[in-house]
Scaffold this active site. Structure first.
Site: not given
Length: 778
Positions: A73, A224
């Protein structure tokens, strides 16, 4: 000193030559004899991950080597930038830049948009596309993410395309070998990315569900990486097996979510039970205490950075005890400079488009290739990209730069997702004053060389009602141009005041009705401006009490009618970032208007024997210039000047003269209150707007205005009108507003004061976008 410079340049040339000609040369220092290999692991955490930059800064300052990076991320963003040769200072400059703030929040910089092609402003809060997109494939009628992906699409290509080309899609050949982690939510497992597009690898790792739009990698929709592995020390051990790891962790085990923090609740629901306990014998974990910050708190970058740096320095003795190898800053600098020197320059020699119909694809490609040389750079690509998305007819447009090592050039590949043809919208402006209204519209739009954009619009309110038919046909000309037709019917009621919690028993002083049609030729005047030539015909009807001393309960009203033919020439430049509450940008509006026709005056309560009818000619010139200056990160100052000159003279009575005079309306709250002090046939104004930007979405602004009529319109004892002396009386208006900008509208609480009449204070609350239908004469 000269010898050292020559030596440094020689080493850079040697490294650059080696990178360019020997793909087998290791780019990481871990391959050299006697070196202790160090892997850096960066967790996910949104804006909290800014602390990773500070950790890297502390490591570099203490000559701690970084031989491998694995990130998830925001850790993938920081890791990807560092692996591409960015220094910590360069990363912080990027994070704090306006460009990063724009694409990380989905905001499109108005400076990039082509004002000629922009969607007309409207009070719409919700827009839904229906029907077919033209290619037979369904397009979602609802937004697929909270953050608009369009600015981010181009930013990631711009940031990472050159480095993907340099490493040949092999992340082991970056300045520092890299791994990013993303998630396949369909198969319920993580995916470790070690090759391909560097921009896609970083983008995929940070595509937090609902917040950011996911992308496809190898035909798999990925999200993500933190969903399944938010602290990828196992990835580091599996892929690189370093002698020791240093982890920077800005997340942690789940805790009780806060009731008023929606993004934190979403984060806690989506992120699985991740393992944040890296084994002590694997390395050192720096647990940075930044969990109090949110996923999108990028405006707190300096504070988060400071916490990260302090946490890293507190652990530095432990790190130095475990890591015995040192890399002098000069060596790191030479390697970085050599890496950057070998990075290819991004220049395109071909463009291909897919996703729409063949005609749509051809048109999008035309926007990138017409009036260009055989090759073009990233600036031209950016201009064309924003030209393509400005009309709002593309749900998504994903650019990808594909390198051809045989030519040293890039192919620009574009994947378009065209919106459905039919669109419906709803919105309005809800206020505690007289200005409340609802808004509905429906439209049909096409995307082609001669695009058609149509809409039917309705405003419904207690004081304002209007209907607008709008159609625009784009022309394929050297300078972008279009034909536009508008048909408008509107009625506006003006009240004496605009007080908080409007009472319906306040008398309506004036009612304006307009019916008109206009056809215009519009052409681009550069990216932020347009020129317009228009002709139209219409009826303007005014109904009003004849004098200021009228008994409103018993008196009838006078009427005026103007049947006019109008011609106009206008120039407009606009880069404002918000239509009602801007904090940056400029707006210049110059308009020349000429009209001719019949004027008729009907006094109240007569049998029309006292009617007056005559030919009338109206000439008017208006100039309005607005600019907002940025003062630091938290303040701005707006300035505005306006001048209106017309040949309108005195009419049959004071009321008729006043209601037909142009009015000055500095804020939305002033539109429906009839104030004689702010009306004149010719006038000049000056305004100052100091703004305190409390946060990225909250501002406190004060509007301070001076209105100077050329000659004030005064009333004689017999009800006729006369002029006062030239520039004899100035009036002042001030308003303070606390405005909270939502993704779809603005919530505002305001208080204002006008110097006439005495003690003229008004207060109110509003929600929405205040945009009215076009006017025939201003």
């Amino acid at each position: 000193m000269n010898d050292r410079i020559i030596c440094l340049l020689s080493m850079i040339c040697i490294y650059a030559s080696a990178y360019a000609h020997d793909a087998t040369l290791p780019t990481d220092s871990a391959h050299y004899i006697g070196h202790q290999a160090v892997g850096l692991v960066l967790s996910g955490g949104g804006a909290k991950g800014i602390a990773h930059i500070a950790v890297i800064k502390a490591l570099e300052e203490n000559d701690i080597p970084i031989d491998y990076i694995a990130g998830t991320s925001m850790g993938a963003v920081v890791g990807g930038l560092y692996a591409a040769g960015y220094t910590p200072d360069e990363m912080m400059a990027l994070i704090k830049s306006e460009g990063f703030a724009d694409w990380s929040t989905g905001k499109i910089d108005p400076d990039y948009l082509y004002y000629f092609d922009r969607e007309p402003s409207s009070p719409a809060m919700v827009k839904v596309n229906l029907g077919s997109s033209g290619n037979g494939r369904p397009v979602s009628v609802l937004p697929t993410s909270l953050i608009n992906p369009l600015p981010m699409n181009f930013a990631f290509m711009d940031l990472f395309a050159a480095y993907t080309a340099q490493c040949g899609g092999d992340f082991d050949r970056l300045f520092v070998p890299l791994r990013t982690v993303t998630s396949d939510v369909y198969s319920k497992h993580k995916i470790v990315l070690s090759h391909g597009s560097l921009g896609d690898a970083v983008r995929a790792s940070m595509s937090f569900p609902l917040v950011f739009r996911p992308i496809e990698i190898d035909s798999v929709l990925v999200y993500d990486g933190g969903i399944y592995d938010n602290y990828p020390f196992n990835v580091m051990r599996t892929d690189f097996a370093p002698d020791i790891m240093i982890g920077s962790n800005v997340s942690g085990p789940d805790k009780k979510p806060q009731q008023n923090n929606v993004l934190q609740q979403l984060e806690d629901m989506i992120i699985q039970n991740n393992d944040y306990d890296m084994p002590a014998d694997w390395g050192v974990s720096i647990n940075v205490p930044v969990r109090m910050y949110g996923v999108l708190d990028f405006d707190k970058a300096d504070t988060i950075y400071a916490i990260g740096y302090r946490a890293a320095m507190e652990m530095m003795d432990s790190i130095k005890t475990r890591v015995t190898t040192r890399i002098p800053s000069e060596v790191r600098q030479i390697r970085r400079m050599a890496f950057k020197a070998a990075t290819p320059y991004v220049r395109f020699d071909s463009v291909s488009v897919e996703g729409g119909t063949s005609r749509q694809n051809e048109f999008i490609r035309y926007l990138f290739t017409h009036n260009t040389p055989d090759t073009f750079g990233i600036k031209r690509a950016r201009d064309s990209y924003y030209r393509a998305i400005t009309p709002g007819k593309l749900e998504n447009l994903v650019p990808q730069a594909v390198y051809d090592d045989s030519t040293g050039m890039f192919n620009l590949r574009l994947k378009a997702n065209v919106k459905n043809n039919f669109q419906v919208a709803a919105g309005g402006y809800v206020s505690t004053s007289t200005s409340s209204m609802l808004y509905f519209s429906g439209g049909y739009n096409t995307l082609s060389f001669n695009s058609l954009t149509t809409s039917a619009n309705i405003w419904l309110g207690q004081s304002y009602q209007a209907a607008l038919i709008d159609a625009r046909f784009s022309l394929l000309t050297r300078i972008p141009s279009a034909l536009r037709f508008q048909a408008v019917a509107s009625r506006q009621k003006f009240h004496e005041s605009d007080e908080l919690f409007f009472q319906d028993n306040i008398p309506i002083f004036v009612t304006d009705t307009e019916l008109f049609g206009r056809i215009s030729y519009v052409m681009s005047a550069g990216r932020p401006a347009k020129l317009e030539f228009g002709i139209g015909a219409g009826l303007i009807k005014n109904r009003f009490f004849p004098t200021s001393g009228t008994d409103f309960r018993s008196s009838l009203r006078d009427h005026t009618y103007r049947h006019l033919v109008e011609g106009r020439l206008g120039y407009e430049y606009n880069t404002l970032d918000n239509i009602n509450y801007p904090t940056s940008g400029s707006h210049i509006n110059i308009r020349l208007t000429g009209a001719t026709g019949r004027y008729r005056f009907e006094p109240a309560g007569t049998d029309h024997t006292a009617d007056i009818s005559r030919h009338t000619i109206i000439g008017q010139a208006e100039v309005k210039a607005t600019h907002y200056f940025t003062i630091g990160r938290k303040a701005a100052l707006g300035t505005e000047v306006q001048a209106l000159i017309s040949n309108r003279g005195l009419q049959s009575g004071y009321g008729a003269t006043l209601v037909m005079a142009p009015s000055y309306t500095p804020t939305p709250s002033t539109y429906n209150s009839f104030n004689p002090a702010l009306r004149a046939n010719s006038f000049v104004t000056a305004s100052m707007v100091p703004i305190w930007k409390i946060s990225s979405s909250v501002q406190l602004r004060t509007t301070l205005c001076a209105f100077m009529p050329y000659r004030r319109i005064l009333e004689n004892p017999d009800g006729t009108a006369r002029y006062g002396r030239r520039f004899g009386t100035a009036h002042f208006f001030g308003e303070s507003a606390l405005a909270f900008t939502l993704p779809f509208a603005t919530l505002s609480a305001y208080a204002n004061y006008c110097s006439y009449p005495a003690r003229n204070w008004n207060f109110g609350i509003s929600l929405g976008l205040f945009v009215l239908a076009p006017r025939f004469l201003h």
